[in-house]
Design a protein around this motif. Structure first.
Motif, PDB file in Angstrom:
ATOM      1  N   ASN A   1       0.835  -1.205   0.000  1.00  0.00           N
ATOM      2  CA  ASN A   1       0.000   0.000   0.000  1.00  0.00           C
ATOM      3  C   ASN A   1       0.870   1.255   0.000  1.00  0.00           C
ATOM      4  N   TYR A   2       1.996   1.181   0.693  1.00  0.00           N
ATOM      5  CA  TYR A   2       2.928   2.313   0.725  1.00  0.00           C
ATOM      6  C   TYR A   2       3.627   2.485  -0.618  1.00  0.00           C
ATOM      7  N   TYR A   3       4.215   1.403  -1.126  1.00  0.00           N
ATOM      8  CA  TYR A   3       4.965   1.486  -2.370  1.00  0.00           C
ATOM      9  C   TYR A   3       4.095   1.839  -3.574  1.00  0.00           C
ATOM     10  N   LEU A   4       2.860   1.354  -3.591  1.00  0.00           N
ATOM     11  CA  LEU A   4       2.006   1.527  -4.765  1.00  0.00           C
ATOM     12  C   LEU A   4       1.115   2.764  -4.685  1.00  0.00           C
ATOM     13  N   ASN A   5       1.393   3.618  -3.716  1.00  0.00           N
ATOM     14  CA  ASN A   5       0.752   4.917  -3.624  1.00  0.00           C
ATOM     15  C   ASN A   5       1.394   5.825  -4.680  1.00  0.00           C
ATOM     16  N   THR A   6       0.586   6.506  -5.488  1.00  0.00           N
ATOM     17  CA  THR A   6       1.157   7.361  -6.540  1.00  0.00           C
ATOM     18  C   THR A   6       2.042   8.463  -5.962  1.00  0.00           C
ATOM     19  N   ALA A   7       1.735   8.885  -4.728  1.00  0.00           N
ATOM     20  CA  ALA A   7       2.570   9.904  -4.086  1.00  0.00           C
ATOM     21  C   ALA A   7       3.956   9.338  -3.776  1.00  0.00           C
ATOM     22  N   PHE A   8       4.043   8.027  -3.518  1.00  0.00           N
ATOM     23  CA  PHE A   8       5.342   7.399  -3.282  1.00  0.00           C
ATOM     24  C   PHE A   8       6.153   7.415  -4.571  1.00  0.00           C
ATOM     25  N   LEU A   9       5.533   7.014  -5.680  1.00  0.00           N
ATOM     26  CA  LEU A   9       6.248   7.021  -6.959  1.00  0.00           C
ATOM     27  C   LEU A   9       6.706   8.437  -7.299  1.00  0.00           C
ATOM     28  N   GLN A  10       5.861   9.406  -7.043  1.00  0.00           N
ATOM     29  CA  GLN A  10       6.210  10.800  -7.305  1.00  0.00           C
ATOM     30  C   GLN A  10       7.469  11.193  -6.544  1.00  0.00           C
ATOM     31  N   GLY A  11       7.534  10.796  -5.275  1.00  0.00           N
ATOM     32  CA  GLY A  11       8.702  11.125  -4.457  1.00  0.00           C
ATOM     33  C   GLY A  11       9.956  10.424  -4.925  1.00  0.00           C
ATOM     34  N   VAL A  12       9.840   9.151  -5.303  1.00  0.00           N
ATOM     35  CA  VAL A  12      10.996   8.384  -5.778  1.00  0.00           C
ATOM     36  C   VAL A  12      11.564   9.006  -7.052  1.00  0.00           C
ATOM     37  N   VAL A  13      10.690   9.335  -7.977  1.00  0.00           N
ATOM     38  CA  VAL A  13      11.138   9.932  -9.243  1.00  0.00           C
ATOM     39  C   VAL A  13      11.823  11.271  -8.977  1.00  0.00           C
ATOM     40  N   LYS A  14      11.227  12.073  -8.112  1.00  0.00           N
ATOM     41  CA  LYS A  14      11.789  13.385  -7.786  1.00  0.00           C
ATOM     42  C   LYS A  14      13.167  13.247  -7.153  1.00  0.00           C
ATOM     43  N   ARG A  15      13.296  12.318  -6.199  1.00  0.00           N
ATOM     44  CA  ARG A  15      14.567  12.141  -5.483  1.00  0.00           C
ATOM     45  C   ARG A  15      15.640  11.554  -6.398  1.00  0.00           C
ATOM     46  N   ALA A  16      15.288  10.514  -7.160  1.00  0.00           N
ATOM     47  CA  ALA A  16      16.264   9.875  -8.042  1.00  0.00           C
ATOM     48  C   ALA A  16      16.719  10.837  -9.138  1.00  0.00           C
ATOM     49  N   THR A  17      15.792  11.609  -9.667  1.00  0.00           N
ATOM     50  CA  THR A  17      16.139  12.584 -10.710  1.00  0.00           C
ATOM     51  C   THR A  17      17.121  13.620 -10.172  1.00  0.00           C
ATOM     52  N   ALA A  18      16.889  14.076  -8.939  1.00  0.00           N
ATOM     53  CA  ALA A  18      17.803  15.047  -8.324  1.00  0.00           C
ATOM     54  C   ALA A  18      19.201  14.450  -8.175  1.00  0.00           C
ATOM     55  N   MET A  19      19.298  13.175  -7.803  1.00  0.00           N
ATOM     56  CA  MET A  19      20.603  12.520  -7.655  1.00  0.00           C
ATOM     57  C   MET A  19      21.310  12.410  -9.001  1.00  0.00           C
ATOM     58  N   ILE A  20      20.559  12.014 -10.016  1.00  0.00           N
ATOM     59  CA  ILE A  20      21.154  11.848 -11.349  1.00  0.00           C
ATOM     60  C   ILE A  20      21.654  13.189 -11.881  1.00  0.00           C
ATOM     61  N   GLU A  21      20.861  14.229 -11.676  1.00  0.00           N
ATOM     62  CA  GLU A  21      21.259  15.564 -12.143  1.00  0.00           C
ATOM     63  C   GLU A  21      22.493  16.061 -11.390  1.00  0.00           C
ATOM     64  N   ALA A  22      22.675  15.591 -10.154  1.00  0.00           N
ATOM     65  CA  ALA A  22      23.847  15.969  -9.361  1.00  0.00           C
ATOM     66  C   ALA A  22      25.031  15.032  -9.633  1.00  0.00           C
ATOM     67  N   GLU A  23      24.911  14.170 -10.665  1.00  0.00           N
ATOM     68  CA  GLU A  23      25.956  13.217 -11.037  1.00  0.00           C
ATOM     69  C   GLU A  23      26.216  12.165  -9.966  1.00  0.00           C
ATOM     70  N   LYS A  24      25.228  11.905  -9.111  1.00  0.00           N
ATOM     71  CA  LYS A  24      25.355  10.849  -8.102  1.00  0.00           C
ATOM     72  C   LYS A  24      24.651   9.597  -8.619  1.00  0.00           C
ATOM     73  N   THR A  25      25.187   9.067  -9.704  1.00  0.00           N
ATOM     74  CA  THR A  25      24.512   7.974 -10.410  1.00  0.00           C
ATOM     75  C   THR A  25      24.539   6.662  -9.629  1.00  0.00           C
TER      76      THR A  25
END
Length: 374
Positions: free
Chosen positions: A254-278
């Motif tokens: 229920n936690y993982y499949l909440n659309t707000a969870f996916l939104q947060g994961v995408v936002k956080r991972a994108t920030a890391m990638i943009e900061a070259e923390k691949t």
């Protein structure tokens, strides 16, 4: 009023409203802010972590994700009885870095004060590191069992998890905070501080993270979203089975499949990638996906009424996804399980066992020497 914490005005007001709503519930006995916003190292992509001391009697800690005024807030429910007896080590850091926002009977405040005094004591560090050693043992056992059953993909996967738990011992001894989105950085600095950088280097090599570049990290994020969509679709089509499954599986999914969870994961991972923390981004996504897949396998086995062996997780998943082979391929591709063979798996088990034995042998001495030094 929330005035003891330096927070952006909008977040402060959101928390005041959220805490007021939570405090009105009969089962909520305390609320505390922990994580990056409490430590002072939050970024714009960071979510907000709230510790909820819950009077209801449930066996496992569980998390709910809510979207409030544009902020992604995790409500981490912990049963009140956990602070009435021996405190489970998994909530040590949350209590230690917590800012109390609401406390009905002072129990949470008193427990937080106790943890502030004992968190870095050799005795408490020993308890937490021992818990990581036990987790390492469990996953190495699963790796060797999978190997004996010729499931070399599961063997590889569990060997890496066992080695990661060994690294967590070093992080604890080095007195570094755990963060899902900064584990690689923290593990590297902790291993270096303790003169055990070879442990970290071996982990990065075994996981394949050393080969990750910006393009690869972006591809993994896209594939993560595809897998999330597939698992979410299955769960939505089987809501009755999901609601009747094991409490821990139900709350995790229920936690993982909440659309707000996916939104947060995408936002956080994108920030890391943009900061070259691949590498950090890849680890962050992989850890989430592995736990999501383990719980999904439980749900799928309940749907199909098939009993599976979790020591051969990947082989079991292949059988469960026989009619949806694309889903299985996406998961194994994401987890980097395409070229695992018997010889490589045997070497990984040996390397992991060697690292675990050294940490088990030196753990207490490392605790004593490092804590005395600091």
């Amino acid at each position: 009023m929330i005035s003891v914490i330096t927070l952006p005005e909008k977040l402060r007001k959101t928390l005041e409203k959220t805490v007021k709503e939570l405090a009105a519930k009969r089962n909520v006995y305390g609320v505390g802010l922990f994580g990056s916003w409490s430590r002072g190292d939050a970024q714009t992509s960071s979510d907000v972590d709230l510790f909820i001391l819950d009077k209801d009697d449930f066996a496992y800690e569980y998390v709910e994700r809510v979207l409030q005024d544009g902020f992604l807030i995790d409500l981490d429910h912990v049963p009140r009885r956990w602070i009435q007896g021996p405190i489970p080590p998994e909530i040590d850091q949350k209590l230690y870095e917590m800012q109390i926002l609401y406390d009905r009977d002072w129990a949470l405040t008193n427990t937080r004060l106790l943890m502030a005094k004992s968190y870095r004591s050799p005795e408490r560090v020993d308890i937490r590191t021992d818990a990581h050693v036990v987790e390492s043992d469990i996953y190495l056992s699963r790796a060797t069992s999978a190997f004996s059953r010729h499931d070399f993909r599961s063997s590889h996967l569990f060997s890496t998890v066992a080695l990661e738990n060994t690294l967590k011992v070093l992080v604890e001894i080095a007195s570094q905070p755990f963060s899902n989105s900064r584990f690689v950085e923290t593990a590297e600095s902790s291993a270096a501080k303790l003169g055990m950088s070879s442990f970290f280097d071996g982990y990065i090599e075994m996981t394949g993270f050393s080969k990750v570049d910006n393009t690869h990290a972006k591809d993994r994020l896209r594939l993560f979203k595809t897998i999330w969509d597939d698992i979410s679709s299955v769960a939505k089509q089987n809501l009755q089975t999901l609601e009747s499954t094991h409490f821990k599986v139900k709350t995790r999914l229920n936690y993982y499949l909440n659309t707000a969870f996916l939104q947060g994961v995408v936002k956080r991972a994108t920030a890391m990638i943009e900061a070259e923390k691949t590498i950090e981004a890849s680890h962050y996504l992989s850890n989430i996906l592995l736990d999501m897949v383990e719980n999904y396998a439980w749900l799928k086995s309940s749907i199909d009424k098939i009993r599976i062996d979790y020591t051969t997780l990947i082989r079991s998943l292949e059988g469960l996804e026989e009619k949806n082979s694309t889903d299985y391929r996406n998961i194994t591709t994401f987890l980097g399980l395409g070229t695992t063979d018997k010889v490589a798996s045997a070497k990984e088990i040996d390397k992991t066992r060697e690292a675990m034995l050294r940490v088990r042998r030196d753990r207490k001495l490392l605790i004593k020497n490092h804590l005395l030094k600091t």
